[in-house]
Design an enzyme around this catalytic site. Sequence first.
Site, PDB file in Angstrom:
ATOM      1  CB  THR A 163      -0.809   0.162   1.120  1.00 52.83           C
ATOM      2  OG1 THR A 163      -0.109  -0.519   2.515  1.00 52.83           O
ATOM      3  CG2 THR A 163      -2.109  -0.757   0.862  1.00 52.83           C
ATOM      4  CG  HIS A 218       6.715   1.358   7.455  1.00 51.22           C
ATOM      5  ND1 HIS A 218       6.198   0.825   8.531  1.00 51.22           N
ATOM      6  CD2 HIS A 218       5.394   1.212   6.589  1.00 51.22           C
ATOM      7  CE1 HIS A 218       4.919   0.328   8.529  1.00 51.22           C
ATOM      8  NE2 HIS A 218       4.483   0.470   7.456  1.00 51.22           N
ATOM      9  CG  HIS A 231       6.645  -3.604   6.679  1.00 52.51           C
ATOM     10  ND1 HIS A 231       6.599  -2.455   5.533  1.00 52.51           N
ATOM     11  CD2 HIS A 231       5.560  -4.059   6.514  1.00 52.51           C
ATOM     12  CE1 HIS A 231       5.310  -2.190   5.317  1.00 52.51           C
ATOM     13  NE2 HIS A 231       4.678  -3.173   5.604  1.00 52.51           N
ATOM     14  CE  LYS A 278      -3.934  -0.437   8.715  1.00 52.18           C
ATOM     15  NZ  LYS A 278      -3.617  -1.965   9.288  1.00 52.18           N
ATOM     16  NE  ARG A 303      -4.516  -1.287   4.958  1.00 48.64           N
ATOM     17  CZ  ARG A 303      -3.783  -2.190   5.044  1.00 48.64           C
ATOM     18  NH1 ARG A 303      -3.574  -2.835   4.083  1.00 48.64           N
ATOM     19  NH2 ARG A 303      -3.279  -2.789   6.262  1.00 48.64           N
ATOM     20  CD  GLN A 324      -3.912 -12.918   5.714  1.00 52.91           C
ATOM     21  OE1 GLN A 324      -4.523 -11.815   5.945  1.00 52.91           O
ATOM     22  NE2 GLN A 324      -2.926 -13.153   6.786  1.00 52.91           N
ATOM     23  CG  ASP A 346      -1.717  -7.149  13.032  1.00 53.80           C
ATOM     24  OD1 ASP A 346      -0.784  -8.187  12.682  1.00 53.80           O
ATOM     25  OD2 ASP A 346      -1.627  -6.389  12.471  1.00 53.80           O
ATOM     26  CE  LYS A 375       0.641  -1.241  14.293  1.00 53.03           C
ATOM     27  NZ  LYS A 375      -0.129  -1.349  12.912  1.00 53.03           N
ATOM     28  CE  LYS A 421       2.573   4.080  11.676  1.00 54.30           C
ATOM     29  NZ  LYS A 421       2.366   4.105  10.346  1.00 54.30           N
ATOM     30  CB  THR A 422       8.480   9.978  14.283  1.00 54.96           C
ATOM     31  OG1 THR A 422       8.257  10.494  12.780  1.00 54.96           O
ATOM     32  CG2 THR A 422       9.476   9.127  14.145  1.00 54.96           C
TER      33      THR A 422
END
Length: 409
Positions: free
Chosen positions: A41, A46, A49, A83, A87, A172, A193, A228, A231-232
């Site tokens: 996506t 990042h 992952h 989420k 998305r 999935q 998750d 998480k 993330k900033t």
Amino acid sequence: MKNVYDILKERGFIEQATHEEQIRELLGREKVVFYIGFDPTADSLHVGHLLQMIAMAHMQKAGHVPIVLIGGGTAMVGDPSGKTEMRMMLSREQIQNNARKFKKQFERLIDFSNGRAIMADNADWLLDLNYISFLRDIGRHFSVNRMLTAECYRQRLETGLTFLEFNYMLMQSYDFLQLYRKYGCKLQMGGNDQWSNIIGGVELIRKVEGAEAYGLTFTLLTTSEGKKMGKTEAGAIWLDPEKTSPYDFYQYWRNVDDKDVVKCLSLLTFLPMEEVRRLGSLEGAQINRAKEILAFELTKMIHGEDEAKKAKAAAQALFSSGSDITSAPTTIINERDIRGGIGILDILLLTGLAPSKSEGRRLIQQGGIYVKEKRVDSIDFRIYEQDFDDSKNLIIRKGKKIYHVVKLQ
RNA sequence: GGAGAGAUUCCCGAGCUGGCCAAAGGGGGCAGACUGUAAAUCUGCUGGCGUUGCCUUCGGUGGUUCGAAUCCACCUCUCUCCA
């Protein structure tokens, strides 16, 4: 040689497993084909992952065969897990483009040569699916009652869940079945998750093929505050150097919370556990040593040794003496543009240190801007050509640790 | 399809008997002090600009009014209940 399962366990990867003992035994006995899915996506992987990538590398080192499954088909639906919002959907071209970039990044950690690892895209089997036969062959094995009890759906039930997203689990699971058929893939791994989606697949394979398949989930990499990792405020920490510079990447790890250092070292680096434990036992200011190693190892892994050295040197130079080593973020400006001097506010804007002049004013009024390590005390401060050093660089600092070099050209 | 409720600045969330509202409070973020490029704590700031003032914001479009986040109409979207 040690069983990978034990390695993963010792390093703290494993959260849940469908059949702990059998998986361990299987991994010790034979070459296992396993997969982890990634949603294409964004145009880069990042830090979120990273944990999965490293786990794959551990597995590959132990002789197993990873399949990187790109969710080219599922990305067109959107995973409801964790989420709150649905998305957005992407076009085929975007997805393919993203997948290409992913592969490059994977190659830093995983060897794809000679079939030692496989890259697959579930668009290959998902896109041409026939609705009726899918329902008949796959859909009948799923109980809606069961699915609704899954945590990820229960949450979404409160805010609203579309049928589209509800099908994510089936897709999935179907992926797993396809990979089982095509490559003999027996094990799916993923973030915690993904647990319910993974057992969906395990059960499907059992029902349809009458075969045993396994699932394993990893801890989510979170900070001690439960957020998480990676993330900033500025957004995710990307693995693509164009999106997050090696210097920023280095600094991110250099600055992790004391409490998170050991966790990061054991999950994200390949350092031996004795070394990790030793570093973890360091106290007080000594722990900075551990952070430096963490930052260096990770930067080396993702961006290569040269970049890691540069980032480390730049950080040390800037933080210890404020001298002019310059692999900190740099903005180049034209000599013409500062003829007669340029206002500090304009420079802040140009370098991106302040998003607006109001913000720049605030920073200066609060004493948060330094030029050549001297605090700027007026918003009327101007910079002239002679302020630049011999190699035409000028260091500006914002706050305690954000450095920026302005280069004249 | 029917009946209600709602949409506010990065987020949550006040305001909604029209002017004192760039909009309370909290969170987050940024800066300062302290420090170890950590955490905790304390202080300040947190729409933009030509900054004692001006400009654009309160789902969208129009309207009422000297004046609207606040009133009216229509539209869009979201949620809840019923089917």
